[in-house]
Enzyme design. Structure first.
Site, PDB file in Angstrom:
ATOM      1  N   SER A 128       3.850 -11.940  -0.068  1.00 15.83           N
ATOM      2  CA  SER A 128       4.859 -11.743   0.967  1.00 15.83           C
ATOM      3  C   SER A 128       5.725 -13.001   1.069  1.00 15.83           C
ATOM      4  CB  SER A 128       4.189 -11.376   2.289  1.00 15.83           C
ATOM      5  OG  SER A 128       5.141 -10.864   3.200  1.00 15.83           O
ATOM      6  N   HIS A 144       1.501  -2.924   2.361  1.00 16.88           N
ATOM      7  CA  HIS A 144       1.621  -4.377   2.320  1.00 16.88           C
ATOM      8  C   HIS A 144       0.259  -5.025   2.554  1.00 16.88           C
ATOM      9  CE1 HIS A 144       4.270  -7.805   2.259  1.00 16.88           C
ATOM     10  NE2 HIS A 144       3.908  -8.245   3.447  1.00 16.88           N
ATOM     11  N   GLU A 177       5.135  -0.694   0.652  1.00 18.42           N
ATOM     12  CA  GLU A 177       4.932  -1.931   1.391  1.00 18.42           C
ATOM     13  C   GLU A 177       5.028  -1.757   2.912  1.00 18.42           C
ATOM     14  OE1 GLU A 177       4.253  -4.928   0.159  1.00 18.42           O
ATOM     15  OE2 GLU A 177       4.831  -4.900  -1.953  1.00 18.42           O
TER      16      GLU A 177
END
Length: 489
Positions: free
Chosen positions: A185, A403, A311
């Site tokens: 990320s 995610h 995600e």
């Protein structure tokens, strides 16, 4: 005990099955960023005499309660927040020459912590890789534009941490010439940013970007954000004035300014990225990252990158009923996707259209922020020394390939804290073995085991479909229409 350039540190041996490794936690690589140093560039620590215990995680830049997100990350109070944690199977063996993984945690550049059981390097140690996790200043303290202070203080922290690795990693059994920087990320974005910085090239040999969220904030916008924050606080946005403002007060105001209401927030996420992130200041970060790649910056370094399939669907699926009441075209218009591009995008995602407006919107967030970044990076580098993957495993708990879900697979730590809560019961060990092995191969040899993008344009290693890993082509074709959009990343 290991002797660093600043003094001796005492770590702890750990045993897990047949694996024996040592952990050295909370070693400061810079002085505590408080007082006059709060908004300063990281300053080298003073050497110490005697032996310093490195048995517990050091204080973290993250304050308050632990995040309620997917990754369990510990919050540790205290001032000395710029620390390195080293996990190694060969402490003190200066001739071992093991490859090194340096991990930068995520959290949108304003959250997150290096103190997580998911980031423990024991499985990399098992496979002959020394692992280091770094902390860095977050939010406005790390990335806000402040008159009288250096820009990109969080980036300077990454560099200071990597310089510490260069000076000391041999003492922990590592090879300073074989350092791979990885993160997920914002941490993946950090790795991509470093790859495009001329001044950082001597600090690593490879980059592994996992769901990288790139910053590249324009200087003018960073200055305007600082002006607004100062106005809300009732002070000038200068280093002298802001040092008198408590961290928690700045954090409170930055949260409000960084979260526009309703769909404006989602539009901003895709088109502009986080408001507090690395800034293109013209000095440390000279130009947008992909422009640097196109100029050949980092071309001699290896890069492995990819994203999960879905995600950010989790951000929209909880509002399925509300989004279904709005025509899909209007909904996508509101987040900046319109005209022919919208039509092409909807046609390419008919499977998500069948799942409802919230699914289309969530996939658009995933594509605009993460998946298109993968293709942009690979193409900017002309595919040279670049390997692309796709994570397709669907959680048994919430039915998405979301995610953070891939992190415990990369670290091969499916038995760690809270993993099954997110993966579902009995997550596939074969998938973790395949992904972790690819990462180890990349760190140790510079290739993960499948053709590079230059060797076979569009080739993708897919992790987590019907098999642990399969070779594929065209898996990112569904973001092609987004690549000419004026996204920041």
């Amino acid at each position: 005990m290991v002797g660093t350039h600043d003094g001796e540190v005492r770590g702890r041996w750990r045993e897990q099955g047949k694996t024996r490794s040592a952990a050295f936690l909370g070693i400061p690589f810079a002085k505590a960023p408080v007082g006059d140093l709060r908004f300063a560039a990281p300053e080298a620590v003073d050497a110490w005499t005697g032996v310093r215990d490195a048995l517990e995680y050091g204080p973290t830049p993250k304050r308050g309660e632990p995040d309620s997100g997917m990754i369990p990350e510990q919050v540790v109070p205290g001032d000395s927040t710029l620390n390195a944690d080293v996990f190694t199977p060969r402490p003190g063996d200066t001739e071992a020459g093991l490859p090194v993984l340096v991990w930068i945690h995520g959290g949108g550049y304003y959250e997150g912590s290096p103190a997580s059981p998911w980031y423990d390097g024991r499985t990399y140690n098992r496979d002959g890789v020394v692992t280091v996790t770094l902390s860095y200043r977050l939010g406005f303290d790390g990335f806000g534009w402040i008159e009288g202070a250096p820009a990109n203080r969080g980036v300077l922290d990454w560099i200071a941490g990597l310089e510490w690795v260069q000076r000391n990693i041999r003492e922990f059994g590592g090879d300073p010439d074989r350092v791979t920087v990885s993160g997920q990320s914002a941490g993946g974005g950090a790795a991509l940013t470093l790859l495009g910085m001329e001044c950082a090239q001597h600090l690593f040999s490879g980059i592994h970007s996992i769901s990288g969220a790139l910053g590249d904030r324009p200087k003018e916008e960073a200055i305007e954000f600082a002006r607004q924050l100062g106005q809300q606080l009732g002070v000038e946005p200068t280093a002298e004035a802001l040092r008198a403002v408590p961290e928690d007060r700045i954090y409170e105001v930055q949260q409000v300014l960084d979260t526009p209401p309703g769909l404006d927030y989602l539009k901003s996420m895709v088109q502009d990225g986080p408001l507090l992130a690395p800034v293109v200041d013209g000095e440390l970060i000279k130009r947008p990252t992909f422009e640097s790649y196109a100029l050949g910056i980092g071309a001699d370094k290896t890069l492995m990158l990819g994203a999960t399939d879905e995600e950010f669907l989790v951000l929209t699926m909880g509002q399925s009923k509300q989004f279904q009441q709005v025509p899909l075209a209007g909904l996508l218009d509101s987040v900046g996707l319109s005209g022919d591009v919208q039509h092409q995008y909807v046609q390419a995602h008919d499977d998500y259209v069948a799942r409802g407006n919230a699914a289309v919107l969530g996939r658009y967030l995933s594509d605009g922020i993460f998946r298109s970044t993968v293709v942009r990076a690979a193409r900017a580098r002309s595919g040279e020394r670049t390997w692309v993957y796709r994570f397709a495993f669907v959680s048994g708990s919430y039915g998405l390939s979301g995610h953070c879900l891939d992190v415990p697979f990369w670290f091969d730590c499916l038995d760690s804290t809270d993993v099954a809560l997110h993966t579902g019961e009995n997550p596939p060990q074969a998938l973790a073995t395949a992904m972790h092995s690819a990462a180890v191969s990349f760190i140790a040899t510079g290739t993960p085991g499948w053709p590079s993008w230059a060797e076979d344009a569009g080739v993708v290693e897919v992790f987590g479909g019907t098999q642990a890993a399969v070779r594929s082509h065209g898996d990112f074709d569904d973001v092609e229409m987004l690549l000419d959009q004026p996204f920041r990343r």
